[in-house]
Scaffold this motif. Structure first.
Motif, PDB file in Angstrom:
ATOM      1  N   PRO A   1       0.585  -1.035   0.244  1.00  0.00           N
ATOM      2  CA  PRO A   1       0.057  -0.417  -0.006  1.00  0.00           C
ATOM      3  C   PRO A   1       0.974   1.203  -0.029  1.00  0.00           C
ATOM      4  O   PRO A   1       1.825   1.588   1.174  1.00  0.00           O
ATOM      5  CB  PRO A   1      -1.061   0.232   1.068  1.00  0.00           C
ATOM      6  N   ILE A   2       0.700   1.895  -0.777  1.00  0.00           N
ATOM      7  CA  ILE A   2       1.214   3.829  -1.142  1.00  0.00           C
ATOM      8  C   ILE A   2       0.377   4.551  -0.640  1.00  0.00           C
ATOM      9  O   ILE A   2      -0.585   4.773  -1.501  1.00  0.00           O
ATOM     10  CB  ILE A   2       1.762   3.684  -2.375  1.00  0.00           C
ATOM     11  N   ILE A   3       0.830   5.333   0.128  1.00  0.00           N
ATOM     12  CA  ILE A   3      -0.050   6.531   0.399  1.00  0.00           C
ATOM     13  C   ILE A   3       0.527   7.965   0.122  1.00  0.00           C
ATOM     14  O   ILE A   3       1.640   7.861   0.088  1.00  0.00           O
ATOM     15  CB  ILE A   3       0.233   6.969   2.039  1.00  0.00           C
TER      16      ILE A   3
ATOM     17  N   PHE B   1      -1.295   8.277  -9.537  1.00  0.00           N
ATOM     18  CA  PHE B   1      -1.766   7.798  -8.899  1.00  0.00           C
ATOM     19  C   PHE B   1      -3.067   6.389  -9.564  1.00  0.00           C
ATOM     20  O   PHE B   1      -3.811   6.023  -8.694  1.00  0.00           O
ATOM     21  CB  PHE B   1      -3.246   9.000  -9.861  1.00  0.00           C
ATOM     22  N   PRO B   2      -2.441   6.110 -10.470  1.00  0.00           N
ATOM     23  CA  PRO B   2      -2.879   4.061 -10.723  1.00  0.00           C
ATOM     24  C   PRO B   2      -2.529   3.347 -10.074  1.00  0.00           C
ATOM     25  O   PRO B   2      -3.205   2.697  -9.383  1.00  0.00           O
ATOM     26  CB  PRO B   2      -2.084   4.256 -11.927  1.00  0.00           C
ATOM     27  N   ILE B   3      -1.018   3.747  -8.996  1.00  0.00           N
ATOM     28  CA  ILE B   3      -0.841   2.733  -8.101  1.00  0.00           C
ATOM     29  C   ILE B   3      -0.705   2.959  -6.971  1.00  0.00           C
ATOM     30  O   ILE B   3      -0.416   2.354  -5.940  1.00  0.00           O
ATOM     31  CB  ILE B   3       0.651   2.692  -8.953  1.00  0.00           C
TER      32      ILE B   3
ATOM     33  N   LEU C   1     -10.170  10.953 -11.913  1.00  0.00           N
ATOM     34  CA  LEU C   1      -9.052  10.797 -12.420  1.00  0.00           C
ATOM     35  C   LEU C   1      -7.760   8.956 -12.116  1.00  0.00           C
ATOM     36  O   LEU C   1      -6.631   9.522 -12.617  1.00  0.00           O
ATOM     37  CB  LEU C   1      -7.866  11.841 -11.532  1.00  0.00           C
ATOM     38  N   GLY C   2      -9.165   8.635 -11.694  1.00  0.00           N
ATOM     39  CA  GLY C   2      -8.358   7.168 -11.409  1.00  0.00           C
ATOM     40  C   GLY C   2      -7.500   7.261 -10.037  1.00  0.00           C
ATOM     41  O   GLY C   2      -7.825   5.432  -9.255  1.00  0.00           O
ATOM     42  N   LEU C   3      -8.340   8.005  -9.105  1.00  0.00           N
ATOM     43  CA  LEU C   3      -7.441   7.627  -7.580  1.00  0.00           C
ATOM     44  C   LEU C   3      -8.669   6.189  -7.194  1.00  0.00           C
ATOM     45  O   LEU C   3      -9.948   6.484  -7.574  1.00  0.00           O
ATOM     46  CB  LEU C   3      -7.693   8.156  -7.403  1.00  0.00           C
ATOM     47  N   LYS C   4      -8.285   5.135  -5.853  1.00  0.00           N
ATOM     48  CA  LYS C   4      -8.932   4.298  -5.543  1.00  0.00           C
ATOM     49  C   LYS C   4      -9.652   5.063  -4.276  1.00  0.00           C
ATOM     50  O   LYS C   4     -10.990   4.526  -3.655  1.00  0.00           O
ATOM     51  CB  LYS C   4      -8.170   3.135  -5.058  1.00  0.00           C
ATOM     52  N   ASN C   5      -8.865   6.282  -3.429  1.00  0.00           N
ATOM     53  CA  ASN C   5      -9.593   6.908  -1.959  1.00  0.00           C
ATOM     54  C   ASN C   5      -8.681   7.917  -2.288  1.00  0.00           C
ATOM     55  O   ASN C   5      -7.551   8.046  -2.435  1.00  0.00           O
ATOM     56  CB  ASN C   5      -8.769   6.073  -1.016  1.00  0.00           C
ATOM     57  N   VAL C   6     -10.060   8.971  -1.137  1.00  0.00           N
ATOM     58  CA  VAL C   6      -8.579  10.206  -1.345  1.00  0.00           C
ATOM     59  C   VAL C   6      -9.401  10.878  -0.177  1.00  0.00           C
ATOM     60  O   VAL C   6     -10.163   9.892   0.481  1.00  0.00           O
ATOM     61  CB  VAL C   6      -9.934  11.109  -2.373  1.00  0.00           C
ATOM     62  N   LEU C   7      -8.813  11.514   0.942  1.00  0.00           N
ATOM     63  CA  LEU C   7      -8.649  12.596   2.219  1.00  0.00           C
ATOM     64  C   LEU C   7      -8.270  13.853   2.040  1.00  0.00           C
ATOM     65  O   LEU C   7      -7.243  13.724   1.211  1.00  0.00           O
ATOM     66  CB  LEU C   7      -7.471  11.050   3.278  1.00  0.00           C
TER      67      LEU C   7
END
Length: 275
Positions: A104-106, A133-135, A170-176
């Motif tokens: 997992p990458i933050i 963003f994809p990874i 834009l292809g992100l999985k999660n945003v905070l």
């Protein structure tokens, strides 16, 4: 005799010689929460609590070789990415990390310091979207960063929701979205994922002049808790609590003449070992 190892976490970020943000804040966070910190330095900055006077990016090939050196020997359980000064460095980081999937990458998209000094070149934003963003599993922009990424001003909670939706497209999985700069007595961080699930993390704002490195600390703490096996939402909640206490316990501590650091070691944890 059993053999143990510590829980390793990696930070890829810039160096803050003043010790309050960047790699230094990340390593302090890793250690304070019981993990073994490793680092890849993407840039060297000359800065203190008053601001930044110089930035020197590390050559992209050296950034790449640092990542390989860590990953091939002390493979981390989670990765935090911070300041990446140029598109060339972004591409080098993303392409290298693709060789090490399932970690997992933050990504904390550092664009400027608290003082307003720029920490990236103009072509870097497009590289974020195309290559990083994809990874990544989670993007953690503050209000200014969210505005730069979407070209939409963020002044309230409704704006945060709209910006989160735009970022997810834009292809992100999660945003905070970090709401530390919103007016009001409450601090609201707004989370949304690709499936539409939303959550507000709310805490009371603390009156402090020592907020340097807050974003770095939050994203590194999230990486720590993921390495320790917590779910993403649990990691975000725990990290918010840790940052809140770090600010509270450091509010009356004097370091430098400007925006001082948090108190990362208000309650240090022992290094966690696993078989």
């Amino acid at each position: 005799m059993k053999s143990f190892k510590y829980l390793p976490v990696l930070s890829i970020a810039g160096s803050d010689c003043g010790g309050g943000a960047g790699i230094q804040a990340d390593l302090k966070t890793f250690a304070a929460l019981g993990c073994y910190g490793t680092s890849v330095i993407s840039a060297v900055t000359a800065q203190n609590t008053l601001g930044i006077s110089a930035v020197h990016p590390i050559p992209s090939e050296i950034v790449k070789q640092q990542i390989i050196a860590v990953m091939d020997d002390i493979q981390p359980l989670a990765i935090k990415i911070g300041m990446l000064y140029s598109a060339e460095i972004v591409i080098a980081v993303a392409e290298t990390l693709k060789n090490y999937p399932n970690i997992p990458i933050i990504f904390d998209p550092v664009m400027s310091a608290s003082s307003g000094d720029s920490l990236m070149q103009k072509d870097t934003l497009k590289a974020f979207q195309a290559h990083l963003f994809p990874i990544i599993i989670l993007l953690t922009p503050n209000l200014n960063e969210a505005t730069q990424l979407t070209q939409q001003a963020v002044k309230n909670l409704e704006d945060m929701k709209n910006v989160a939706s735009k970022l997810l497209k834009l292809g992100l999985k999660n945003v905070l979205i970090k709401g530390g700069h919103l007016h009001g007595e409450q601090l609201i961080n707004f989370y949304q994922n690709q499936e539409g699930h939303q959550h507000q993390f709310i805490s009371e704002k603390i009156n402090s002049q020592n907020l340097h490195g807050t974003g770095c600390t939050l994203s590194s703490a999230i990486a720590v808790y993921l390495a320790q096996g917590f779910s993403l939402l649990a990691a975000v909640e725990r990290s918010g609590n840790y940052v809140h206490q770090s600010i509270l316990q450091g509010a009356n501590v004097k370091v430098g003449s400007g925006n001082g650091p948090l108190n990362h070691f208000f309650e240090p944890q022992k290094l966690i070992k696993m078989i």
